[in-house]
Design a protein around this motif. Structure first.
Motif, short mmCIF file in Angstrom:
data_model
loop_
_atom_site.label_atom_id
_atom_site.label_comp_id
_atom_site.label_asym_id
_atom_site.label_seq_id
_atom_site.Cartn_x
_atom_site.Cartn_y
_atom_site.Cartn_z
N THR A 129 -30.15 -14.03 7.47
CA THR A 129 -30.52 -13.04 8.47
C THR A 129 -30.33 -13.64 9.84
O THR A 129 -30.90 -14.68 10.15
CB THR A 129 -32.00 -12.61 8.31
OG1 THR A 129 -32.20 -12.13 6.99
CG2 THR A 129 -32.35 -11.54 9.31
N HIS A 138 -40.29 -12.93 5.65
CA HIS A 138 -39.81 -13.43 4.36
C HIS A 138 -38.51 -14.23 4.50
O HIS A 138 -37.66 -14.22 3.61
CB HIS A 138 -39.58 -12.27 3.38
CG HIS A 138 -40.78 -11.38 3.23
ND1 HIS A 138 -40.69 -10.03 3.05
CD2 HIS A 138 -42.11 -11.68 3.24
CE1 HIS A 138 -41.90 -9.50 2.95
NE2 HIS A 138 -42.77 -10.48 3.07
N THR A 139 -38.39 -14.92 5.62
CA THR A 139 -37.17 -15.66 5.91
C THR A 139 -37.52 -17.08 6.36
O THR A 139 -38.45 -17.28 7.14
CB THR A 139 -36.37 -14.96 7.02
OG1 THR A 139 -36.09 -13.62 6.62
CG2 THR A 139 -35.06 -15.68 7.30
N SER A 190 -30.33 -19.48 8.02
CA SER A 190 -31.51 -18.70 7.63
C SER A 190 -31.38 -18.27 6.17
O SER A 190 -30.28 -17.99 5.68
CB SER A 190 -31.65 -17.49 8.53
OG SER A 190 -30.48 -16.70 8.53
N LYS A 238 -33.15 -15.72 3.31
CA LYS A 238 -34.04 -14.61 2.98
C LYS A 238 -34.59 -14.86 1.58
O LYS A 238 -33.83 -14.89 0.60
CB LYS A 238 -33.26 -13.29 3.02
CG LYS A 238 -34.13 -12.06 2.93
CD LYS A 238 -34.79 -11.77 4.26
CE LYS A 238 -35.50 -10.42 4.23
NZ LYS A 238 -36.24 -10.16 5.47
#
Length: 258
Positions: free
Chosen positions: A218, A238-239, A254, A256
């Protein structure tokens, strides 16, 4: 002269709290069941990462792995590490835990610590603590308008501004670079406003941004420029955000997780 940096630092927001549904500011709420599930997922992910690092190091040299887990001092980040995987709990059970390396058949050392630091607490909302944004707008329209006009410089009554937060968190981030130089793997669990400052801090260096595995990457909003953009940086839930450094440049990936 470029200092060699071998460690990695990972940041994530805490999972969903009891305040999220009502958009309440600050406070010290507990996590919801879904928030606790995310905490369990993050710790499992970090544990697997550490085990891979141990094996990678065992294949190249005799040094083990040092790691540090840091949360803020608030309940919702503390609860994120309440359900540690057995492997990670074992690594933390002693100051030096013995890990058997299949790569060389030698015993490797892994040293881990957990810290809870008030410096990583969410921005202090002062007199408006635990109120919803709708309540502030209705009861304190003048203050609401002030904040709308200058989110960076606005200071909550008897609370903090983003400028205050930048100073508080910046001192911690400067210390973190010492851990990175020593090769420590660092996991930080904190809050949205704090992570906005974190992103700006690392983005002040020349950087490359990539997406990673684990459910897809993300991209964080924001980018180069002045500090005025900090209150508007999007920090997805949630990352996990992974910053690594090569020379003077930070690289961001990043992941997820949910």
């Amino acid at each position: 002269y470029q200092r060699r940096v071998r460690g990695n630092i990972y940041f994530t927001r805490h999972g969903s709290s009891a305040f999220k549904k009502f958009e309440r500011i600050g406070g010290n709420p507990e996590l919801t069941e879904s928030g606790k599930a995310y905490g369990k997922r993050v710790m499992s992910w970090f544990c697997q990462l550490l085990l891979r690092r141990i094996e990678e190091n065992a294949a190249t040299h005799d040094k083990g792995v040092d790691f540090l887990i840091v949360t803020s001092d608030l309940i919702r980040t503390r609860q994120m590490i309440a359900q540690l995987p057995d492997d990670l709990r074992n690594l933390l059970s002693q100051q030096q835990s013995s890990i058997n390396s299949t790569a060389r058949g030698k015993e490797k050392r892994c040293r881990g610590r957990v810290m809870h630091l008030p410096v990583l607490n969410e921005i202090q909302s002062g007199d408006f603590d635990a109120m919803s944004y709708a309540e502030v707008k209705k009861l304190f329209p003048f203050q609401h308008n002030l904040r709308s006009q200058d989110k960076l410089g606005y200071r909550y009554p008897r609370g903090e501004s983003y400028l205050d937060l930048m100073k508080r968190v910046g001192e911690f981030l400067s210390e973190v670079e010492g851990h990175l130089r020593s090769g420590t793997e660092v996991m930080v669990i904190t809050h949205q406003a704090v992570l906005r400052v974190v992103h700006s801090f690392f983005n002040s260096h020349p950087s490359r941004e990539n997406t990673g595995e684990g459910g897809g990457g993300t991209r964080i909003a924001g980018g180069s420029g002045g500090v005025e953009h900090i209150p508007f940086i999007s920090i997805p839930e949630h990352t996990v955000f992974h910053f690594s450094k090569s020379g003077f440049a930070f690289r961001l990936n990043s992941y997820k997780l949910l």
